[in-house]
Design an enzyme around this catalytic site. Structure first.
Site, PDB file in Angstrom:
ATOM      1  N   GLY A  17       0.498  -1.457   0.542  1.00 45.93           N
ATOM      2  CA  GLY A  17       0.320  -0.110  -0.274  1.00 45.93           C
ATOM      3  C   GLY A  17       0.396   1.057  -0.028  1.00 45.93           C
ATOM      4  N   PRO A  18       0.285   2.555   0.073  1.00 50.55           N
ATOM      5  CG  PRO A  18      -1.281   4.387  -1.041  1.00 50.55           C
ATOM      6  CD  PRO A  18      -1.965   3.009   0.007  1.00 50.55           C
ATOM      7  N   GLY A  78       3.102   5.638   4.477  1.00 50.34           N
ATOM      8  CA  GLY A  78       2.033   5.886   5.885  1.00 50.34           C
ATOM      9  C   GLY A  78       0.742   5.793   6.066  1.00 50.34           C
ATOM     10  CE  LYS A 118       4.010  -0.119   3.112  1.00 48.82           C
ATOM     11  NZ  LYS A 118       2.612   1.127   3.289  1.00 48.82           N
ATOM     12  CB  SER A 178      -6.508   4.199 -16.561  1.00 47.56           C
ATOM     13  OG  SER A 178      -5.460   5.159 -15.831  1.00 47.56           O
ATOM     14  CE  LYS A 193      -6.304   4.661 -12.156  1.00 44.84           C
ATOM     15  NZ  LYS A 193      -7.821   4.569 -13.057  1.00 44.84           N
TER      16      LYS A 193
END
Length: 808
Positions: A389-390, A392, A395, A712, A755
């Site tokens: 995941g991004p 911050g 994790k 996309s 998104k």
């Protein structure tokens, strides 16, 4: 001649005498002095392969080939003068041989010649004069050549004298350092008065290649010849001095070691006479006791006993002694069978996970499942989880919370930038300062064989000439293999099957497929606004308050202020910048209270700017999409989702299409496909067919400094073009994503979760998504799904109907 079939024999024939005879000089040969005018213009040519002859020098040769023996026989019946030329290599026929012969050689007089029983000729030749080949002459089975003899002009001057003096000094030093050269050669060199002859004599004596000797032979000017010889002499002297230095060092080290050995033996004998005990056995006995007490596998015990046996035969001052003791320290301190007691209380574990983290239901549920399986089947193997995941999103801290919930030790190593395979597997003991890899080091540090082991930033592992660490991790992160993980330093299998490995990554694309296949990937999405509000109040504000020495009643954040910090000062999937901004406010409040300006401070909407400055992010979507040709799209980035504005405009021109904004090839192709679809369906869309005849189209994606690519944005580009040409602006608070085809189909895209969350953070009310991506909404929080209206489409005409309908 010397080109015999057996190179070893040929070398022995020359080397046996060359150290003495090659440098022998005689001004009065057997038949008297021969001047250049008396030398014949046509010379029989004898090729030399492993020797070079200089004028005035004497050289022993052996002739083995039939044509060359015939040449010697005929010359001995006449004037006994031959020409000697250096050949770079052997040749099969005379024509090829001519190409491999040097252009300059030496005329030579055969002083002595004798035949052997196998019809070979041994002879002693003396150099007469340098010559240059003018042309080869046919008519004989051996080579003949018309030659031009090269006169040597006398040279004098201070520069010549200086070079001669330097060569003489260096040469005398070479004779002194070379055991194969007799000292008489130095005296012979001192007696030579001609600079050219001295240079020839020094070059013929030194241990240099035939090519280097040939370069001296071809140096016709005395100045040039002396310069060449000076360079060769300096090189030879440097090699000899370096070799002599190395020999002296080796000899000194050997003498020192022998001396120390004798002294130690004497000291040992003295201690025995005095009745004192040696200290060495005491350390050996300590290791023997450790090995006996330590519970370890049979293979490890055998290796420890073998190393201990080696240690008992070494002296403590030996270099190998330290290597052996370090290895025994490691092998006796590893937790081969030592385990931390696990907490299998599922309710207590759930409570700990909820205390430490808000949200993150999927990872928490997976840990509870693991605990349940462990409770029912204690011998089950540890899972290999990957939190992706991004930045911050919690994790790393989630790994610490898992270890606390399970009651296990926690070990974390960062793999970011690791390029050496030895970081994982360790170095072999043959290397100086060798140690085990980070896996074994972490196991030893936590003193249990079942810790929670976090491999942080696994997507940033590199590889270079030192190996590929990600390939070494294949064994570590495979439950079917890691029960016998072998570290190069230990060289013994270590069981890692009880370890719970957790890896973290920002992106999965950079992880090799074989490694990714071994891990169970759990996606940690970005947080919604409500989740951030809970996390700020429960975790971030109390933590920053304590970090800056503030009490609970000295600082207070209103709900509106927290929401403004989240939306106006940070726009991220994670929480790092948010915590940073709260820390900035806490520092400002601490300064205010420390200076006595206030006893407590309340952070409200109108006071945020005092600490954080003007608002950094403003939602300008409504103002930017007011005009036709501007559409909001959705983009995926490694740090989460983001909004992407696409603008289209038209101007007078000739059917041109311009694309700007640092677009990649795939994105440019999407724009071309969108324009082709609109032109093909202009009538259906109500667009004038002559619209394209005298106009150029320009598509721009703002934030031009940031590279952008991917399919996309196809739906967004097509909608922007249609909006421009029809003259209708798109709906307010509407965003979209999807790939298009030339036939107007809408294809699925990736990153839907990120998104959608980015659209929710930005206040978007409607989203157009590909119908194939409808299943991806399962992981979106219910609150987000309620606040956004989703339109799932599979045709571009449906997209345009929704986007270009009556504006709200």
């Amino acid at each position: 001649m010397t080109p015999a079939a057996d190179p070893k024999t040929r070398t022995e024939a020359i080397e046996r005498k060359n150290r003495r005879m090659e440098v022998t000089m005689t001004d009065q040969p057997a038949q008297g002095e021969v001047s250049n005018e008396q030398l014949p213009g046509l010379l029989p040519i004898l090729p030399l392969y492993e020797a070079t002859l200089f004028p005035k020098m004497v050289l022993p040769l052996m002739v083995m080939e039939g044509e060359s023996v015939q040449l010697v026989d005929e010359v001995m019946t006449r004037n006994r003068i031959i020409g000697l030329l250096l050949a770079s290599e052997q040749a099969d026929n005379p024509e090829d041989l001519k190409q491999k012969l040097a252009a300059i050689g030496s005329g030579a007089l055969i002083l002595k010649m004798a035949k052997t029983e196998d019809n070979k000729a041994q002879m002693l030749v003396q150099g007469l004069s340098r010559f240059r080949v003018k042309a080869f002459v046919e008519g004989k089975p051996y080579l003949q050549a018309e030659v031009e003899y090269l006169e040597e002009k006398p040279a004098k001057g201070k520069k010549i004298d200086a070079m001669v003096s330097n060569i003489m000094n260096q040469f005398l030093r070479i004779v002194e350092l070379s055991p194969g050269l007799p000292q008489e050669i130095g005296q012979m060199a001192k007696s030579i008065r001609e600079p050219g002859i001295l240079a020839d004599m020094v070059a013929s004596t030194m241990n240099i290649t035939n090519e280097e000797k040939q370069s001296v032979l071809e140096a016709l000017e005395i100045n040039e010849r002396l310069r060449v010889v000076t360079r060769l002499v300096n090189q030879q002297l440097e090699i000899l001095e370096l070799g002599n230095k190395i020999q002296s060092q080796v000899k000194g080290d050997m003498e020192k070691s022998q001396r120390e050995y004798y002294l130690r033996q004497q000291l040992k004998a003295i201690k025995e006479e005095l009745g004192e005990k040696d200290d060495t056995p005491m350390e050996v006995e300590e290791y023997r006791a450790k090995i006996a007490e330590k519970e370890m596998p049979e293979e490890a015990r055998k290796e420890a006993d073998r190393e201990l046996d080696r240690l008992s035969r070494m002296h403590p001052s030996s270099a190998e002694y330290t290597v052996a003791t370090t290895y025994l320290d490691w092998i006796t301190s590893l937790p081969w069978y030592d385990r931390a007691e696990e907490n299998l209380d599922i309710a207590a574990a759930r409570k700990i996970l909820d205390e430490d983290h808000y949200g993150l239901e999927k990872p928490k549920r997976r840990i509870i499942e693991f605990l349940a399986v462990r409770k029912l089947k204690p011998e089950s193997k540890g899972p290999i989880l990957c939190f992706a995941g991004p930045p911050g999103t919690g994790k790393t801290s989630l790994g610490q919370s898992i270890a606390r919930a399970l009651g296990r030790k926690f070990v974390r190593i960062s793999l970011g930038g690791v390029r050496d395979e030895a970081e994982i597997r360790g170095h072999r003991r043959t290397y100086v300062g060798a140690l085990p890899g980070r896996i074994i080091q972490g196991i030893r540090r936590c003193e249990s064989n079942n810790p929670v082991f976090m491999l942080d930033e696994i997507d940033k592992v590199g590889s270079d000439f030192r190996g590929d660490p990600s390939s070494a991790l294949l064994e570590v992160l495979d439950p079917e293999q890691n029960h016998s993980f072998q570290d190069h330093y230990l060289d013994i299998p270590f069981d890692l099957s009880s370890v719970m490995f957790i890896t973290t990554a920002n992106v999965l694309d950079t992880i090799p497929p074989a490694l990714r296949d071994r891990m169970e990937v759990l996606q940690l999405l970005g947080y919604t606004l409500d989740e951030k509000l809970h996390i700020v109040n429960r975790f971030l504000i109390p933590r920053q308050r304590r970090a800056h020495g503030l009490k609970a009643d000295q600082i207070n954040f209103t709900r509106g202020a927290v929401k403004k910090i989240i939306s106006g000062y940070t726009r991220e999937a994670g929480l790092r910048n948010l915590e940073r901004e709260i820390g900035t406010i806490c520092r400002g409040v601490a300064a205010t209270i420390a200076q006595g300006e206030a006893e407590k401070v309340s952070i409200q909407l109108n006071t945020i700017a005092k600490y954080l400055g003007p608002e950094r992010f403003t939602f300008e979507a409504k103002s930017r999409v007011n005009t036709p040709g501007v559409v909001m799209g959705l983009a995926w980035t490694p740090t989460g989702g983001d909004l992407l504005f696409i603008e289209a405009t038209a101007m007078k021109g000739k059917k041109g299409l311009t694309l700007t904004g640092q677009l990649g090839d795939v994105m440019k192709e999407s724009a071309t496909a969108a324009l082709s679809f609109i032109r093909a369906n202009a009538a259906k869309l109500g667009i004038d067919e002559d619209f394209f005849e005298d106009r150029d189209i320009h598509i721009h994606v703002p934030a031009g400094a940031i590279p952008k690519d991917g399919p996309s944005a196809g739906v967004t580009m097509l909608t922007a073009l249609a909006s421009l040409m029809i003259g209708k602006a798109v709906k307010k608070d509407l965003a979209m994503t999807g790939e298009i085809t030339l036939r107007g189909q809408v294809l699925p895209v990736g990153g839907i979760k990120e998104k959608v969350l980015a659209a929710h953070r930005a206040g978007i009310k409607e989203l157009i998504l590909p119908k194939w991506n409808e299943k991806d909404l399962e992981d979106i929080p219910k609150k987000v799904r309620k606040e956004i209206a989703f339109h799932f489409v599979d045709k571009m005409l449906d997209v345009l109907k929704i986007a270009l309908s009556q504006r709200q």
